[in-house]
Write a protein that holds these residues in place. Structure first.
Motif, mmCIF file in Angstrom:
data_model
loop_
_atom_site.group_PDB
_atom_site.id
_atom_site.type_symbol
_atom_site.label_atom_id
_atom_site.label_comp_id
_atom_site.label_asym_id
_atom_site.label_seq_id
_atom_site.Cartn_x
_atom_site.Cartn_y
_atom_site.Cartn_z
ATOM 1 N N SER A 1 35.256 34.928 24.376
ATOM 2 C CA SER A 1 35.082 33.600 24.972
ATOM 3 C C SER A 1 34.183 32.715 24.112
ATOM 4 O O SER A 1 34.344 31.496 24.116
ATOM 5 N N GLU B 1 41.056 41.242 26.891
ATOM 6 C CA GLU B 1 42.238 42.043 27.198
ATOM 7 C C GLU B 1 43.021 41.410 28.339
ATOM 8 O O GLU B 1 42.560 40.435 28.936
ATOM 9 N N ASN C 1 40.169 36.154 27.785
ATOM 10 C CA ASN C 1 39.631 37.506 27.969
ATOM 11 C C ASN C 1 39.929 38.327 26.727
ATOM 12 O O ASN C 1 40.840 37.995 25.964
ATOM 13 N N HIS D 1 27.667 34.988 43.214
ATOM 14 C CA HIS D 1 27.010 36.290 43.436
ATOM 15 C C HIS D 1 25.479 36.189 43.384
ATOM 16 O O HIS D 1 24.796 37.203 43.238
ATOM 17 N N PHE E 1 30.080 44.922 33.388
ATOM 18 C CA PHE E 1 30.049 45.967 34.419
ATOM 19 C C PHE E 1 31.087 47.052 34.172
ATOM 20 O O PHE E 1 30.809 48.234 34.307
ATOM 21 N N GLU F 1 28.707 38.191 24.608
ATOM 22 C CA GLU F 1 28.323 37.872 23.223
ATOM 23 C C GLU F 1 26.853 37.454 23.108
ATOM 24 O O GLU F 1 26.310 37.401 22.009
HETATM 25 P P1 OAD Z 1 33.552 42.998 34.501
HETATM 26 O O1 OAD Z 1 32.590 43.831 33.724
HETATM 27 O O2 OAD Z 1 34.322 43.634 35.591
HETATM 28 O O3 OAD Z 1 34.620 42.387 33.505
HETATM 29 C C1 OAD Z 1 34.257 41.774 32.300
HETATM 30 C C2 OAD Z 1 35.520 41.204 31.694
HETATM 31 O O4 OAD Z 1 35.148 40.467 30.553
HETATM 32 C C3 OAD Z 1 36.547 42.245 31.244
HETATM 33 O O5 OAD Z 1 37.821 41.853 31.692
HETATM 34 C C4 OAD Z 1 36.461 42.223 29.718
HETATM 35 O O6 OAD Z 1 37.711 42.461 29.103
HETATM 36 C C5 OAD Z 1 36.011 40.799 29.479
HETATM 37 N N1 OAD Z 1 35.213 40.585 28.275
HETATM 38 C C6 OAD Z 1 34.243 41.367 27.739
HETATM 39 N N2 OAD Z 1 33.681 40.790 26.668
HETATM 40 C C7 OAD Z 1 34.300 39.593 26.521
HETATM 41 C C8 OAD Z 1 34.155 38.521 25.593
HETATM 42 N N3 OAD Z 1 33.267 38.540 24.618
HETATM 43 N N4 OAD Z 1 34.973 37.446 25.751
HETATM 44 C C9 OAD Z 1 35.885 37.393 26.758
HETATM 45 N N5 OAD Z 1 36.060 38.375 27.645
HETATM 46 C C10 OAD Z 1 35.271 39.456 27.537
HETATM 47 O O7 OAD Z 1 32.745 41.719 34.992
HETATM 48 P P2 OAD Z 1 33.104 40.705 36.174
HETATM 49 O O8 OAD Z 1 34.552 40.439 36.238
HETATM 50 O O9 OAD Z 1 32.181 39.558 36.028
HETATM 51 O O10 OAD Z 1 29.349 41.822 41.103
HETATM 52 O O11 OAD Z 1 32.681 41.560 37.418
HETATM 53 C C11 OAD Z 1 32.758 40.986 38.685
HETATM 54 C C12 OAD Z 1 31.635 41.468 39.554
HETATM 55 O O12 OAD Z 1 31.619 42.907 39.572
HETATM 56 C C13 OAD Z 1 30.249 41.110 39.042
HETATM 57 O O13 OAD Z 1 29.857 39.822 39.412
HETATM 58 C C14 OAD Z 1 29.398 42.146 39.704
HETATM 59 C C15 OAD Z 1 30.259 43.364 39.456
HETATM 60 O O14 OAD Z 1 30.083 44.419 40.316
HETATM 61 C C16 OAD Z 1 28.228 41.969 41.786
HETATM 62 O O15 OAD Z 1 27.222 42.409 41.307
HETATM 63 C C17 OAD Z 1 28.335 41.513 43.205
#
Ligand code: OAD
Ligand code: ZN
Length: 235
Positions: free
Chosen positions: A225, A209, A207, A114, A35, A29
């Motif tokens: 969030s 979803e 989340n 990270h 990612f 937001e």
């Molecule tokens: P992801 O992009 O995998 O997941 C983002 C999550 O946030 C998803 O489950 C979405 O549904 C949720 N989401 C999106 N917008 C939202 C909002 N406004 N409010 C609440 N939820 C929301 O990101 P991470 O889980 O952080 O690693 O990814 C983990 C790691 O994968 C990152 O740290 C990075 C990446 O590769 C490295 O770079 C080592």
């Protein structure tokens, strides 16, 4: 207010030790791309071209271009209501985010599992330093002459053992763990929720979803969030 939200608020109000595991969704937001998902970075870019030690060794310029671009995005945005709600709450923030927005919102106790895009590390002498300039030179060098790399954890690398130990301790010692804005697919970070649960902590997920964690958490709130975290935490 739904009963489940009232209950979760109560749980947090009574908790002695709150920890949060945050992911890219918490910064979404603010305008920082996530990612995974439809608009996610990994739809447009291949991690193996940019975010591995091999990619950097082969083509550091392309890797640095991508990190400079991301530094520029983050420099141009502000923490959102979710970050601020956490900053006002006494808690340990374990974040997978490398953007530094929790600290900018005022959180003091932040564990960056990270790493950080604002941290540089020399590939020769391993010295680490902070560089907050939005427009960093494309191939920054250390004073020893070595090429610097972004101070983040890449695919195929292990987490800093001290940082991981701190995250694990926080997960083991909290009585409530909020898991917010993470797809919970990247390990070992995603393993912190089961670790906390095994020690008896309640888990609250926030989340947009459902995730692979949703079925095993105590409370699961579906929504942004920036809206839900203040609803849970603001007193
Ligand atoms: P992801 O992009 O995998 O997941 C983002 C999550 O946030 C998803 O489950 C979405 O549904 C949720 N989401 C999106 N917008 C939202 C909002 N406004 N409010 C609440 N939820 C929301 O990101 P991470 O889980 O952080 O690693 O990814 C983990 C790691 O994968 C990152 O740290 C990075 C990446 O590769 C490295 O770079 C080592
Ligand atoms: Zn050096």
């Amino acid at each position: 207010m739904p009963d489940s939200l009232k209950e979760a608020r109560q749980l947090l109000a009574e908790a002695r030790n709150i920890a949060i595991l945050s992911g890219a969704g918490v910064s979404a937001e603010s305008g920082v791309p996530t990612f995974r998902g439809a608009a996610g970075l990994w739809r447009k870019f291949r991690p193996e071209d940019l975010a591995t030690p091999e990619a950097f060794a082969h083509d550091p310029k392309t890797s640095w271009e991508w990190y400079s671009w991301r530094r520029g995005i983050v420099a141009g945005v502000q923490p959102n209501r979710g970050h601020f709600a956490l900053a006002k709450t006494e808690c340990t923030v374990i974040t997978q985010n490398v953007d530094g927005l929790h600290q900018r919102a005022g959180s003091k106790n932040v564990i960056e599992v990270h790493g950080s895009i604002w941290l540089l590390r020399c590939t020769q002498c391993r010295r680490e330093w902070e560089d907050l300039s939005p427009a960093i030179e494309l191939m920054p060098h250390c004073k020893c002459g070595g090429l610097a790399r972004p101070g983040v954890v890449w695919f195929g690398e292990s987490l800093d053992p001290n940082v991981w130990a701190a995250a694990e301790t926080a997960a083991r010692s909290c009585d409530v763990l909020i898991v917010a804005g993470t797809s919970a697919v990247v390990y070992p970070a995603a393993g912190l929720a089961p670790i906390a649960k095994a020690e008896g902590a309640k888990i609250i997920e926030v989340n947009l979803e459902t995730t692979s964690l949703s079925a095993s958490v105590d409370y699961s709130f579906t929504g942004p969030s920036g809206v839900i975290l203040p609803q849970l935490l603001d007193r």
